[in-house]
Motif scaffolding. Sequence first.
Motif, short mmCIF file in Angstrom:
data_model
loop_
_atom_site.label_atom_id
_atom_site.label_comp_id
_atom_site.label_asym_id
_atom_site.label_seq_id
_atom_site.Cartn_x
_atom_site.Cartn_y
_atom_site.Cartn_z
N LYS A 1 -23.73 61.97 -10.94
CA LYS A 1 -23.53 63.47 -11.30
C LYS A 1 -22.76 63.99 -12.30
O LYS A 1 -22.79 65.02 -12.60
N ILE A 2 -22.41 62.80 -13.22
CA ILE A 2 -21.81 63.36 -14.63
C ILE A 2 -23.05 63.50 -15.52
O ILE A 2 -23.92 62.58 -16.01
N PRO A 3 -22.91 64.59 -15.95
CA PRO A 3 -24.04 64.92 -17.07
C PRO A 3 -23.98 64.24 -18.19
O PRO A 3 -25.01 63.83 -18.63
N MET A 4 -22.73 63.61 -18.64
CA MET A 4 -22.79 62.78 -19.92
C MET A 4 -23.13 61.13 -19.39
O MET A 4 -23.25 60.44 -20.18
N LYS A 5 -23.31 60.88 -18.15
CA LYS A 5 -23.80 59.68 -17.52
C LYS A 5 -22.88 58.62 -18.03
O LYS A 5 -23.48 57.44 -17.98
N ARG A 6 -21.56 58.67 -17.83
CA ARG A 6 -20.68 57.55 -18.30
C ARG A 6 -19.32 57.86 -17.91
O ARG A 6 -18.97 59.38 -17.86
N MET A 7 -18.31 57.04 -17.71
CA MET A 7 -16.93 57.22 -17.35
C MET A 7 -16.29 57.50 -18.95
O MET A 7 -16.66 57.01 -19.85
N GLY A 8 -15.29 58.21 -18.78
CA GLY A 8 -14.57 58.54 -20.08
C GLY A 8 -13.49 57.35 -20.56
O GLY A 8 -13.23 56.53 -19.68
N ASP A 9 -13.38 57.30 -21.70
CA ASP A 9 -12.42 56.23 -22.20
C ASP A 9 -10.93 56.88 -22.51
O ASP A 9 -10.73 57.86 -22.73
N PRO A 10 -9.91 56.07 -21.78
CA PRO A 10 -8.75 56.42 -21.33
C PRO A 10 -7.91 56.85 -22.71
O PRO A 10 -7.23 57.87 -22.50
N GLU A 11 -8.17 56.23 -23.86
CA GLU A 11 -7.37 56.81 -25.03
C GLU A 11 -8.31 57.78 -25.81
O GLU A 11 -7.73 58.87 -26.54
N LYS A 12 -9.72 57.62 -26.06
CA LYS A 12 -10.43 58.61 -27.05
C LYS A 12 -10.82 60.02 -26.21
O LYS A 12 -10.86 60.82 -26.91
N ASP A 13 -10.96 59.68 -24.79
CA ASP A 13 -11.61 60.91 -24.28
C ASP A 13 -10.41 61.39 -23.31
O ASP A 13 -10.63 62.95 -23.50
N ILE A 14 -9.60 60.76 -22.89
CA ILE A 14 -8.44 61.60 -22.18
C ILE A 14 -7.03 61.74 -22.96
O ILE A 14 -6.53 62.96 -23.14
N GLY A 15 -6.63 60.63 -23.89
CA GLY A 15 -5.77 60.63 -24.78
C GLY A 15 -5.77 61.77 -25.53
O GLY A 15 -4.70 62.57 -25.98
N ARG A 16 -6.87 62.08 -26.23
CA ARG A 16 -6.94 63.22 -27.40
C ARG A 16 -6.84 64.40 -26.73
O ARG A 16 -6.41 65.22 -27.47
N ILE A 17 -7.18 64.66 -25.45
CA ILE A 17 -7.05 65.99 -24.84
C ILE A 17 -5.53 66.06 -24.64
O ILE A 17 -4.87 67.26 -24.69
N ALA A 18 -4.78 65.07 -24.23
CA ALA A 18 -3.31 65.07 -23.97
C ALA A 18 -2.59 65.52 -25.48
O ALA A 18 -1.53 66.11 -25.34
N VAL A 19 -3.17 64.80 -26.46
CA VAL A 19 -2.59 65.20 -27.81
C VAL A 19 -3.08 66.69 -28.05
O VAL A 19 -1.79 67.36 -28.43
N PHE A 20 -3.88 67.13 -27.67
CA PHE A 20 -3.92 68.66 -28.02
C PHE A 20 -3.25 69.51 -27.05
O PHE A 20 -2.61 70.41 -27.87
#
Length: 248
Positions: free
Chosen positions: A206-225
């Motif tokens: 069901k994920i359009p990008m067909k993968r789980m996110g990376d904790p640092e690169k995908d989630i951590g960068r949102i938190a930095v923002f």
Amino acid sequence: MRLKDKVGIVTGGAGGIGRGIALAMAKEGAHIAIVDINEENGQKVLEEINGHTEGMLFIKDISKRENVEDIVEKVVEKFGRLDILVNNAHASKQAPFAETTMDMFDLSFNTGFYPTFNFMQVAYPELKKTKGKVINFASGAGINGQPTQASYAAAKEAIRGITRVAANEWGADDINVNLISPIALTEGVKQWRENFPELYDETINKIPMKRMGDPEKDIGRIAVFLASEDSDYITGQTIMSDGGSTKL
């Protein structure tokens, strides 16, 4: 170095998404105090943080308010300020709705909702001084009603509720209060995959990008923002960092 000399607290920082956020913020110049119950992993993450800035480690049971008060006090005592609060820690057990127990609800609320509430309340005076940022965590489990996750979904939606209230009340203090709703490949998700492989496969499909996110690169960068001045005009929002799974 968007967070240079800022000071943050990250709960559940010894692994998974918490570790990813702590490292992403440290690499942007923030001093990060991580809070967890896993001392061995916590020491490892502390060493990683210290390779970029200066960190602290607290091995505390944050279901107890006095421990929350002690953590905030010691962080401010050491660094002189508090700019960022990340309420990431949360434990839960999955079961079909009809088999969900009060003990499961107690676990989810005592490790997720109540620590989030207590940290926000205790940290508020310090965040008011710095016009700080609060980052809480939502979940597609609550937004979409994920099967087998009644207690977790309930606590996450309760966190969303108090986040919106705080955003309305604290906007006048220039404190931003937002949520991230992530999908990331953590140790907990790996365990869920083993216990419920069919649900895991269904989730990936069901994920359009067909993968789980990376904790640092995908989630951590949102938190930095969300912790930086780039998000100064965003508050009370749920940011879906989930590869497009949920479109609000």
